[in-house]
Motif scaffolding. Structure first.
Motif, PDB file in Angstrom:
ATOM      1  N   ALA A 207       0.824  -1.261   0.028  1.00 17.02           N
ATOM      2  CA  ALA A 207       0.124   0.081  -0.184  1.00 17.02           C
ATOM      3  C   ALA A 207       0.759   1.128   0.162  1.00 17.02           C
ATOM      4  N   PRO A 208       0.356   2.478  -0.315  1.00 18.84           N
ATOM      5  CA  PRO A 208       1.243   3.744  -0.562  1.00 18.84           C
ATOM      6  C   PRO A 208       1.941   4.160   0.936  1.00 18.84           C
ATOM      7  N   LEU A 209       2.539   4.344   0.850  1.00 21.90           N
ATOM      8  CA  LEU A 209       3.087   4.506   2.449  1.00 21.90           C
ATOM      9  C   LEU A 209       2.375   5.952   3.020  1.00 21.90           C
ATOM     10  N   HIS A 210       1.925   6.653   2.537  1.00 23.21           N
ATOM     11  CA  HIS A 210       1.820   7.442   2.611  1.00 23.21           C
ATOM     12  C   HIS A 210      -0.247   7.590   2.435  1.00 23.21           C
ATOM     13  N   PRO A 211      -1.269   7.409   3.300  1.00 24.45           N
ATOM     14  CA  PRO A 211      -2.466   7.243   2.493  1.00 24.45           C
ATOM     15  C   PRO A 211      -2.886   8.360   1.698  1.00 24.45           C
ATOM     16  N   ASP A 212      -2.609   8.931   1.465  1.00 27.36           N
ATOM     17  CA  ASP A 212      -2.963  11.003   0.833  1.00 27.36           C
ATOM     18  C   ASP A 212      -2.293  11.132   0.023  1.00 27.36           C
ATOM     19  N   HIS A 213      -1.378   9.875  -0.462  1.00 28.56           N
ATOM     20  CA  HIS A 213      -0.454   9.984  -1.916  1.00 28.56           C
ATOM     21  C   HIS A 213      -0.810   9.112  -2.257  1.00 28.56           C
ATOM     22  N   ASN A 214      -1.097   8.891  -3.999  1.00 27.20           N
ATOM     23  CA  ASN A 214      -1.220   7.384  -4.568  1.00 27.20           C
ATOM     24  C   ASN A 214       0.306   7.600  -5.541  1.00 27.20           C
ATOM     25  N   HIS A 217       2.284   4.322 -11.020  1.00 21.94           N
ATOM     26  CA  HIS A 217       2.607   3.334 -10.506  1.00 21.94           C
ATOM     27  C   HIS A 217       3.845   3.212 -10.853  1.00 21.94           C
ATOM     28  N   LEU A 218       4.630   4.344 -10.359  1.00 27.11           N
ATOM     29  CA  LEU A 218       6.459   4.860 -10.520  1.00 27.11           C
ATOM     30  C   LEU A 218       6.877   3.174  -8.837  1.00 27.11           C
ATOM     31  N   PRO A 219       8.004   2.784 -10.102  1.00 26.64           N
ATOM     32  CA  PRO A 219       8.966   2.135  -9.726  1.00 26.64           C
ATOM     33  C   PRO A 219      10.010   2.289  -8.445  1.00 26.64           C
ATOM     34  N   LEU A 220       9.074   2.949  -7.322  1.00 27.49           N
ATOM     35  CA  LEU A 220      10.052   3.355  -5.942  1.00 27.49           C
ATOM     36  C   LEU A 220       9.660   2.395  -4.643  1.00 27.49           C
ATOM     37  N   PRO A 221      10.789   1.896  -4.712  1.00 23.90           N
ATOM     38  CA  PRO A 221      10.170   0.960  -3.039  1.00 23.90           C
ATOM     39  C   PRO A 221       9.605   2.075  -2.113  1.00 23.90           C
ATOM     40  N   GLU A 222      10.709   2.693  -1.923  1.00 19.81           N
ATOM     41  CA  GLU A 222      10.266   3.534  -0.483  1.00 19.81           C
ATOM     42  C   GLU A 222       8.839   3.941  -0.439  1.00 19.81           C
ATOM     43  N   LEU A 223       8.533   3.873  -1.678  1.00 20.98           N
ATOM     44  CA  LEU A 223       6.822   5.092  -1.246  1.00 20.98           C
ATOM     45  C   LEU A 223       5.598   3.765  -1.059  1.00 20.98           C
ATOM     46  N   TRP A 224       6.070   2.854  -1.225  1.00 22.38           N
ATOM     47  CA  TRP A 224       5.044   1.615  -1.053  1.00 22.38           C
ATOM     48  C   TRP A 224       5.808   1.158   0.605  1.00 22.38           C
ATOM     49  N   HIS A 272      10.282   4.259  11.087  1.00 26.11           N
ATOM     50  CA  HIS A 272      10.333   4.216   9.883  1.00 26.11           C
ATOM     51  C   HIS A 272      11.786   3.174   9.927  1.00 26.11           C
ATOM     52  N   GLN A 273      12.675   2.700  11.302  1.00 25.89           N
ATOM     53  CA  GLN A 273      12.818   1.547  11.349  1.00 25.89           C
ATOM     54  C   GLN A 273      12.256  -0.143  11.043  1.00 25.89           C
ATOM     55  N   HIS A 274      10.712   0.281  11.125  1.00 22.50           N
ATOM     56  CA  HIS A 274       9.749  -1.430  11.020  1.00 22.50           C
ATOM     57  C   HIS A 274       9.255  -0.594   9.669  1.00 22.50           C
ATOM     58  N   ILE A 275       9.625   0.222   8.804  1.00 21.02           N
ATOM     59  CA  ILE A 275       9.098   0.129   7.732  1.00 21.02           C
ATOM     60  C   ILE A 275       9.420  -0.957   6.367  1.00 21.02           C
ATOM     61  N   GLN A 276       9.021  -1.886   6.075  1.00 18.22           N
ATOM     62  CA  GLN A 276       9.452  -3.195   5.127  1.00 18.22           C
ATOM     63  C   GLN A 276       8.655  -2.367   3.384  1.00 18.22           C
ATOM     64  N   HIS A 277       9.559  -2.388   2.853  1.00 19.02           N
ATOM     65  CA  HIS A 277       9.024  -1.831   1.206  1.00 19.02           C
ATOM     66  C   HIS A 277       8.842  -3.176   0.384  1.00 19.02           C
ATOM     67  N   HIS A 278       8.962  -4.195   0.606  1.00 25.11           N
ATOM     68  CA  HIS A 278       8.607  -5.633   0.527  1.00 25.11           C
ATOM     69  C   HIS A 278       8.196  -6.783   1.015  1.00 25.11           C
ATOM     70  N   LEU A 279       7.102  -7.408   0.295  1.00 22.67           N
ATOM     71  CA  LEU A 279       6.515  -8.287   0.912  1.00 22.67           C
ATOM     72  C   LEU A 279       7.284  -9.178   1.542  1.00 22.67           C
ATOM     73  N   PRO A 280       7.008 -10.048   2.590  1.00 23.43           N
ATOM     74  CA  PRO A 280       7.476 -11.072   3.236  1.00 23.43           C
ATOM     75  C   PRO A 280       8.256 -12.698   2.265  1.00 23.43           C
ATOM     76  N   GLY A 281       9.260 -13.192   2.491  1.00 29.09           N
ATOM     77  CA  GLY A 281       9.023 -14.449   1.640  1.00 29.09           C
ATOM     78  C   GLY A 281       8.087 -15.743   2.256  1.00 29.09           C
ATOM     79  N   PRO A 282       7.737 -16.708   1.400  1.00 33.29           N
ATOM     80  CA  PRO A 282       6.913 -17.538   1.802  1.00 33.29           C
ATOM     81  C   PRO A 282       8.070 -18.245   2.795  1.00 33.29           C
ATOM     82  N   PRO A 283       6.879 -18.959   4.041  1.00 39.48           N
ATOM     83  CA  PRO A 283       7.705 -19.501   5.327  1.00 39.48           C
ATOM     84  C   PRO A 283       8.499 -20.981   3.955  1.00 39.48           C
TER      85      PRO A 283
END
Length: 291
Positions: A207-214, A217-224, A272-283
């Protein structure tokens, strides 16, 4: 008859200079001394290897530097490791003479060895043998080794972001370890987690890191932001997660809470130290043994 102060012929070199002439020891006034007495280099021993060192004051008011007590040929020492003594002060450079001093760290057997140098490597081996000799005779005790790093360091995704009731919260820990806050009949805390295998699960999504800013399709992982979404679950199920109760105590509203809920409203700036920009991998797959 010859004067007794004249050195013997065997003690003189071909040019008449003494063979075993000791190098001069420069005297100076220590800047932290309450008296005006002249001093020479303060001798000591390295706390890591036990070998002798000489402490010299440096220019510019820096901390004293430990030097090897003997001079070495300048041609055999790399330029960046040459030191010379002038008026009782240590200078990190050569003075143009064929002899120079070396910092003890370049020879200490307890420190990582620098790139190969025949003279320095030979001195390092000699100091290592002396360290072993001092240790065997009980005159030197090496310092204790630091504790090894933990084998399982804490992962940054130990506190995921959970979205429920259209609000974002920072979980108190991994989803499978969030405990129930209800009190049992024995007046103890319920040991069951709120993530039950028989309950409806949430979904991991970006999801967008900031709900009020979408970001579109920008390929910037730090925005998600990777979060555990529960908004598609029934309203009662989201209330159960918000109340931090297991499936058993969710149907018993008369049971009191023995602890407070541990949800924290998520803030991208303070968390900010708990923000993850990628989905967790499968177990990892579990290999079942042969029956």
């Amino acid at each position: 008859m010859h004067s007794t102060s004249t050195p013997a012929a065997g003690d003189l070199a071909w040019d008449g200079s003494p063979k075993h002439r000791c190098p001069p020891r420069f005297l100076r006034v220590a800047p932290d001394s309450p008296t005006r007495l002249l001093r020479i280099a303060q001798q000591g021993r390295c706390t890591a290897c036990g070998n002798r060192i000489e402490w010299y004051e440096r220019t510019g008011g820096h901390n004293p530097v430990p030097l090897h007590p003997h001079e070495l040929p300048t041609a055999a020492v790399p330029p960046h490791q040459r030191w010379h003594i002038n008026s009782g002060l240590a200078h990190p450079a050569g003075d143009g003479s064929p002899w120079c001093r070396v910092r003890h760290r370049a020879l200490c057997p307890a420190t990582p060895a620098p790139p190969g140098n025949s003279l320095l490597d030979s001195l390092r081996r000699s100091l290592a043998l002396n360290t072993r000799r001092l240790h065997d005779t009980g005159r030197f005790t090496p310092p204790p080794r630091p504790d090894p790093p933990p084998t399982n360091p804490p992962t940054p995704d130990a506190r995921p972001v959970v979205q429920l009731l259209y609000l974002r919260y920072l979980a108190p820990g991994p989803l499978e370890h969030i405990p129930c806050v209800a009190q049992t009949r024995n007046r103890h805390r319920c040991p069951h987690p709120i993530l039950a295998p028989d309950a409806l699960p949430g979904t991991w999504t970006l999801a967008p890191l900031h709900p009020d800013h979408n970001p579109g399709h920008l390929p910037l992982p730090e925005l998600w932001l990777a979060l555990y979404d529960l908004t598609h679950l029934p309203y009662s199920e989201q209330l159960r997660w918000r109340a931090q109760r297991c499936t058993t105590h969710a149907t018993t509203p008369d049971a009191a809470d023995i602890a407070r809920t541990s949800w924290e409203p998520f803030n991208p700036h303070t968390h900010h130290q708990h923000i993850q920009h990628h989905l967790p991998g499968p177990p990892p797959p579990t290999h079942s043994g042969s029956r």
